[in-house]
Design an enzyme around this catalytic site. Structure first.
Site, PDB file in Angstrom:
ATOM      1  N   ALA A 224       0.774  -1.236   0.000  1.00 42.91           N
ATOM      2  CA  ALA A 224       0.000   0.000   0.000  1.00 42.91           C
ATOM      3  C   ALA A 224       0.810   1.294   0.000  1.00 42.91           C
ATOM      4  O   ALA A 224       0.348   2.313  -0.507  1.00 42.91           O
ATOM      5  CB  ALA A 224      -0.929  -0.006   1.212  1.00 42.91           C
ATOM      6  N   ALA A 225       1.987   1.272   0.607  1.00 39.37           N
ATOM      7  CA  ALA A 225       2.703   2.539   0.828  1.00 39.37           C
ATOM      8  C   ALA A 225       3.351   3.061  -0.469  1.00 39.37           C
ATOM      9  O   ALA A 225       3.810   2.257  -1.273  1.00 39.37           O
ATOM     10  CB  ALA A 225       3.780   2.323   1.884  1.00 39.37           C
ATOM     11  N   GLY A 227       0.660   5.037  -0.511  1.00 39.19           N
ATOM     12  CA  GLY A 227      -0.770   5.184  -0.302  1.00 39.19           C
ATOM     13  C   GLY A 227      -1.582   5.847  -1.391  1.00 39.19           C
ATOM     14  O   GLY A 227      -2.738   6.201  -1.164  1.00 39.19           O
ATOM     15  N   CYS A 338       4.136  -1.149 -12.075  1.00 44.05           N
ATOM     16  CA  CYS A 338       4.519  -0.001 -12.917  1.00 44.05           C
ATOM     17  C   CYS A 338       5.733  -0.406 -13.744  1.00 44.05           C
ATOM     18  O   CYS A 338       6.721   0.320 -13.814  1.00 44.05           O
ATOM     19  CB  CYS A 338       4.794   1.234 -12.081  1.00 44.05           C
TER      20      CYS A 338
HETATM   21  C1  LIG Z   1       4.823  -0.216  -5.945  1.00 43.75           C
HETATM   22  S1  LIG Z   1       4.991   0.118  -4.268  1.00 43.75           S
HETATM   23  C2  LIG Z   1       3.331   0.453  -3.787  1.00 43.75           C
HETATM   24  C3  LIG Z   1       2.802   1.806  -4.181  1.00 43.75           C
HETATM   25  C4  LIG Z   1       1.434   2.082  -3.599  1.00 43.75           C
HETATM   26  N1  LIG Z   1       0.475   1.043  -3.930  1.00 43.75           N
HETATM   27  C5  LIG Z   1       0.861   3.393  -4.045  1.00 43.75           C
HETATM   28  O1  LIG Z   1      -0.011   3.428  -4.921  1.00 43.75           O
HETATM   29  O2  LIG Z   1       1.247   4.435  -3.490  1.00 43.75           O
HETATM   30  C6  LIG Z   1       5.244  -1.471  -3.605  1.00 43.75           C
HETATM   31  C7  LIG Z   1       5.213  -1.564  -2.099  1.00 43.75           C
HETATM   32  O3  LIG Z   1       5.270  -2.950  -1.743  1.00 43.75           O
HETATM   33  C8  LIG Z   1       5.899  -3.048  -0.479  1.00 43.75           C
HETATM   34  N2  LIG Z   1       6.287  -4.471  -0.309  1.00 43.75           N
HETATM   35  C9  LIG Z   1       7.306  -5.121  -0.879  1.00 43.75           C
HETATM   36  N3  LIG Z   1       7.287  -6.417  -0.496  1.00 43.75           N
HETATM   37  C10 LIG Z   1       6.229  -6.579   0.327  1.00 43.75           C
HETATM   38  C11 LIG Z   1       5.695  -7.672   1.052  1.00 43.75           C
HETATM   39  N4  LIG Z   1       6.247  -8.887   1.000  1.00 43.75           N
HETATM   40  N5  LIG Z   1       4.604  -7.452   1.813  1.00 43.75           N
HETATM   41  C12 LIG Z   1       4.050  -6.234   1.895  1.00 43.75           C
HETATM   42  N6  LIG Z   1       4.516  -5.150   1.234  1.00 43.75           N
HETATM   43  C13 LIG Z   1       5.590  -5.329   0.462  1.00 43.75           C
HETATM   44  C14 LIG Z   1       7.017  -2.054  -0.562  1.00 43.75           C
HETATM   45  O4  LIG Z   1       7.414  -1.665   0.741  1.00 43.75           O
HETATM   46  C15 LIG Z   1       6.350  -0.911  -1.350  1.00 43.75           C
HETATM   47  O5  LIG Z   1       5.841   0.061  -0.473  1.00 43.75           O
END
Ligand SMILES: C[S@@+](CC[C@H](N)C(=O)[O-])C[C@H]1O[C@@H](n2cnc3c(N)ncnc32)[C@H](O)[C@@H]1O
Length: 410
Positions: A224-225, A227, A338
């Site tokens: 999510a981050a 966000g 992306c």
């Molecule tokens: C592409 S970014 C997400 C961007 C977000 N969805 C947005 O729209 O702002 C991918 C995220 O996946 C998280 N991530 C990576 N591996 C993960 C895991 N095993 N479980 C949960 N989060 C994970 C990363 O910390 C990162 O924040």
């Protein structure tokens, strides 16, 4: 930065601390332009420096790249670009001996201009080869060229997008995003402090739209981050469980939700092991190579290697497999990245469907959520490219490269 793999923004933040906003902006523009044109600029130096530059003087090469980028692609006066670069070469004892060479090379570039540039792609060869294989030679090369252009600023409105577009003097896109050019400092734009919008590429806004979020739905956003997509889901009235394994990134998510005045449940966890749900809908905006965002993050092209794609694809497979159990029967799963690489998009979904016969695609239809037919592949998945959304004014053109598939559980 190219050696450490650190993101450009983070590096600039550290190196330009204490400078005035104008100078920081110029430093950012010089660095981003050099990275956007790195393939061509390196080819140019190779052609001009028959004997190359010894390894111990790598700094000279970097300074020449930066000087050439200013001369060929920026409004900096040639004499200023040449003068500053040559004096930087002279600053350190280890490189001072190359002052004459730097002066001669840059003056020649200033005299002969872009005609000197070799006919090579600005992006690394292995990536261009991959795009050519995935999209065909013509489109693959057009994708590589489009990635060298600067991206416009896209915003997502928390409320009425048309009203916000008018207030900001922006363009309302068919998908509901608002597009601005030359916006300057985003935090100074109207409505920032009031939490009326957030920055999000128009293509990045599509995965959440595909879920048709609404009040009464409970949605897990597994990666999510910071966000952007969580905010879309919450603003539409859904109850959102925002999961991420990175605590610092979740702190940014929390701050973003506070500014936007949106309430979501935040869970710090590894989504490949999460015990929760089942949910009406699950969104996996998976970690990926991010090659679709090279217009905004030009360093990505040079800091990623084929092995990164393979290891990210393995993580994506695990995320998808676990998410399958978190969707309730009849529920929907949206998987997005992306990335322009089929290994992180189309092939991932193909493999998932082969292993999970209880899931099938819920195809995206042209016009749904303002999505153009051109952005949908034969399987009914969203595949946006930086060549999409063309415009007479190139500053308004393009989309980040995104993939999104919508799957339904039986
Ligand atoms: C592409 S970014 C997400 C961007 C977000 N969805 C947005 O729209 O702002 C991918 C995220 O996946 C998280 N991530 C990576 N591996 C993960 C895991 N095993 N479980 C949960 N989060 C994970 C990363 O910390 C990162 O924040």
């Amino acid at each position: 930065m190219l050696q450490s793999g650190h993101p450009l923004e983070e590096t600039l933040e550290r190196l330009t601390r204490g400078l005035e906003e104008r100078d920081r902006g110029l430093a950012r523009m010089i660095a981003a332009t050099t990275l956007r044109r790195l393939g061509g600029l390196r080819g140019l130096l190779r052609a001009l420096l028959e004997r190359g530059i010894p390894d111990k003087a790598r700094r000279v090469e970097i300074l020449l790249l930066v000087g050439a980028a200013q001369i060929l692609f920026m409004d900096v006066p040639d004499h200023a670009a040449v003068g500053t670069t040559v004096s930087l070469v002279g600053e350190q004892a280890s490189t001072a001996g190359f002052k004459g060479l730097a002066n001669a090379v840059l003056r020649r570039i200033a005299r002969e201009g872009r005609a000197l540039l070799p006919d090579v792609a600005d992006q690394p060869e292995w990536l261009v080869e991959g795009w050519t294989a995935a999209y065909g030679p013509t489109l693959g090369e057009a994708v590589a060229r489009a990635l060298a252009r600067e991206a416009p600023l896209d915003l997502t409105a928390k409320g009425d997008a048309a009203a916000l577009a008018e207030k900001l003097g922006g363009r309302l896109l068919p998908t509901g995003s608002i597009r601005l050019v030359e916006a300057g400092n985003v935090t100074a734009l109207a409505g920032f402090n009031e939490g009326e919008w957030w920055v999000q590429d128009a293509a990045a806004a599509l995965p959440a739209l595909l879920l048709h979020p609404a009040a009464g739905m409970t949605i897990a956003d597994l990666c999510a981050a910071p966000g952007g997509k969580t905010a879309q889901l919450a603003a539409a009235g859904a109850r959102v469980v925002a999961v991420d394994r990175s605590a610092p990134r979740l702190r940014r998510l929390k701050a973003n939700m506070a500014r936007l005045n949106l309430a979501v449940d935040i869970v710090e966890a590894d989504a490949t092991r999460l015990k929760a749900g089942p949910f009406d809908a699950v969104l996996i905006d998976a970690p990926c190579s991010a090659t679709g965002t090279i217009r905004r993050h030009p360093e990505v092209a040079w800091t990623k290697a084929p092995a990164d794609i393979a290891s990210l694809a393995a993580l994506q497979t695990r995320l998808l497999a676990h998410a399958a159990d978190l969707v309730k029967p009849g529920g929907v799963l949206v998987y997005s990245t992306c990335s322009l690489e089929p290994e992180e998009g189309e092939r991932q979904v193909e493999a998932f469907l082969n292993a999970h016969p209880d899931f099938s695609r819920l195809p995206v239809t042209p016009g749904e959520c303002g999505i153009a037919a051109e952005w949908i592949n034969a399987a009914g998945e969203v595949r946006t490219l930086p060549t999409h959304l063309p415009d007479e004014d190139p500053r308004f053109a393009g989309l980040d490269g995104f993939f999104a598939a919508r799957l339904k559980k039986a």
